[in-house]
Design an enzyme around this catalytic site. Structure first.
Site, short mmCIF file in Angstrom:
data_model
loop_
_atom_site.label_atom_id
_atom_site.label_comp_id
_atom_site.label_asym_id
_atom_site.label_seq_id
_atom_site.Cartn_x
_atom_site.Cartn_y
_atom_site.Cartn_z
CB THR A 156 2.40 3.74 4.58
OG1 THR A 156 1.43 2.74 4.79
CG2 THR A 156 2.70 4.58 4.75
CB CYS B 160 -0.78 -0.21 0.95
SG CYS B 160 0.02 0.13 2.71
CG HIS C 121 15.47 -17.62 15.06
ND1 HIS C 121 16.09 -16.30 15.79
CD2 HIS C 121 16.91 -18.40 14.79
CE1 HIS C 121 17.38 -16.28 15.55
NE2 HIS C 121 17.41 -16.92 14.99
C1 RB5 Z 1 -4.38 5.21 1.20
O1 RB5 Z 1 -4.22 6.81 0.69
C2 RB5 Z 1 -2.87 4.88 2.18
O2 RB5 Z 1 -4.03 4.98 3.37
C3 RB5 Z 1 -3.29 3.07 2.20
O3 RB5 Z 1 -2.18 3.23 1.29
C4 RB5 Z 1 -1.77 3.36 3.56
O4 RB5 Z 1 -0.68 4.07 3.07
C5 RB5 Z 1 -2.44 3.18 4.90
O5 RB5 Z 1 -1.27 2.25 5.33
#
Ligand code: RB5
Length: 147
Positions: free
Chosen positions: A69, A67, A135
């Site tokens: 981040t 996504c 581990h």
């Molecule tokens: C989408 O705008 C963004 O919030 C998503 O891609 C992500 O970074 C969420 O964790």
């Protein structure tokens, strides 16, 4: 063990997801890309959970999810019992989550790392075997937390 890797993302990471698909297919992995394919805004929890289910069921050996981040989709995937997913923005962490944590999913932030580094992160993750030993005891403790 299957050679299938499930890929998914939200709208923020479609181009990088497609680049990763081409990259790992060229290495011989069978890519199970479950979309989405349009750039319309779409909620990352749905996609993280869907990919997590593919891995937890054994249908896919690994999952690579993205996504903006890498964080939100990782949080969603980790709610699926049996998933161990880490966000990586460096190759050291990508190697270590396999070697020490037996991670079965990798999450990447498309707004955090560029394509070249992302592909190196994927390579580091896929090349590193789980070390087992002490581990394995710790991974077993994570499993026990799932109830
Ligand atoms: C989408 O705008 C963004 O919030 C998503 O891609 C992500 O970074 C969420 O964790």
């Amino acid at each position: 063990m299957t050679d299938r890797i499930v890929l998914t993302s939200d709208h923020a990471a479609i181009a990088l997801r497609q680049a990763i698909a081409v990259h790992i297919a060229a290495q011989g992995w069978t890519v199970v890309d479950i979309g989405p394919t349009t750039h319309e805004s779409t909620p990352y929890p749905e996609h993280g959970a869907a990919a997590g289910a593919r891995v937890a069921s054994g249908d896919c050996r690994f999952g690579i999810i993205l996504c903006g981040t890498g964080q939100g989709i990782m949080m969603a995937a980790n709610k699926v019992k049996g998933v161990r997913c880490g966000v990586c923005a460096d190759t050291f962490s990508a190697r270590m989550i396999r070697q020490h944590n037996d991670a079965n999913m990798l999450s990447i932030g498309a707004r955090v790392v560029g394509e070249g580094l992302a592909l190196d992160i994927v390579d580091a993750f896929l090349a590193a075997p789980f070390e087992g030993g002490r581990h394995a005891t710790r991974v077993e403790m994570i499993r026990a937390l799932e109830g």
